[in-house]
Design a protein around this motif. Structure first.
Motif, PDB file in Angstrom:
ATOM      1  N   UNK A  26       0.822  -1.204   0.000  1.00 13.12           N
ATOM      2  CA  UNK A  26       0.000   0.000   0.000  1.00 13.12           C
ATOM      3  C   UNK A  26       0.859   1.259   0.000  1.00 13.12           C
ATOM      4  N   UNK A  27       1.898   1.282   0.841  1.00 14.32           N
ATOM      5  CA  UNK A  27       2.792   2.442   0.882  1.00 14.32           C
ATOM      6  C   UNK A  27       3.466   2.671  -0.463  1.00 14.32           C
ATOM      7  N   UNK A  28       3.919   1.606  -1.083  1.00  7.95           N
ATOM      8  CA  UNK A  28       4.579   1.753  -2.383  1.00  7.95           C
ATOM      9  C   UNK A  28       3.629   2.313  -3.430  1.00  7.95           C
ATOM     10  N   UNK A  29       2.386   1.868  -3.430  1.00  7.14           N
ATOM     11  CA  UNK A  29       1.399   2.405  -4.382  1.00  7.14           C
ATOM     12  C   UNK A  29       1.134   3.881  -4.112  1.00  7.14           C
ATOM     13  N   UNK A  30       1.078   4.261  -2.848  1.00  8.74           N
ATOM     14  CA  UNK A  30       0.763   5.638  -2.505  1.00  8.74           C
ATOM     15  C   UNK A  30       1.920   6.592  -2.767  1.00  8.74           C
ATOM     16  N   UNK A  35       1.357  12.352  -6.024  1.00  8.54           N
ATOM     17  CA  UNK A  35       1.354  12.210  -4.575  1.00  8.54           C
ATOM     18  C   UNK A  35       1.115  13.595  -3.964  1.00  8.54           C
ATOM     19  N   UNK A  36       0.095  13.760  -3.120  1.00  9.85           N
ATOM     20  CA  UNK A  36      -0.218  15.088  -2.570  1.00  9.85           C
ATOM     21  C   UNK A  36       0.779  15.564  -1.512  1.00  9.85           C
ATOM     22  N   UNK A  42       7.185  12.138   2.473  1.00  9.10           N
ATOM     23  CA  UNK A  42       7.066  10.768   1.976  1.00  9.10           C
ATOM     24  C   UNK A  42       8.288   9.954   2.362  1.00  9.10           C
ATOM     25  N   UNK A  43       9.472  10.543   2.207  1.00  7.67           N
ATOM     26  CA  UNK A  43      10.720   9.849   2.558  1.00  7.67           C
ATOM     27  C   UNK A  43      10.771   9.549   4.052  1.00  7.67           C
ATOM     28  N   UNK A  44      10.351  10.491   4.882  1.00  3.13           N
ATOM     29  CA  UNK A  44      10.341  10.277   6.331  1.00  3.13           C
ATOM     30  C   UNK A  44       9.387   9.149   6.714  1.00  3.13           C
TER      31      UNK A  44
END
Length: 75
Positions: A26-30, A35-36, A42-44
């Protein structure tokens, strides 16, 4: 295990690892565009998520041998 008292430790570990795997998917898809969120945020979030397997890698003595190895390598 408190929710399912009859569950074995091995089944509980398998369940947790499956949940972690599904969450990574899920994280990889998001993280794919668009990406908002900012790339910094996102990196954190991904770095925090990378810590989860380490936090759940207890051995029989309820310690984190992989964390101990990481700490020794830093010294």
């Amino acid at each position: 295990m408190k929710e399912n008292p009859g569950m074995s430790i091995e089944n509980a570990r398998c369940h947790v690892m499956h949940s972690i795997s599904e969450t990574w998917k899920l994280l990889n898809r998001q993280c794919l565009p668009p990406n908002p969120f900012s790339s910094c945020f996102t990196k954190a979030c991904l770095n925090v998520a990378r810590m989860v397997p380490l936090m759940y890698s207890y051995d029989g003595k309820q310690c984190l041998p992989s964390l101990e190895e990481h700490m020794k390598s830093l010294v």
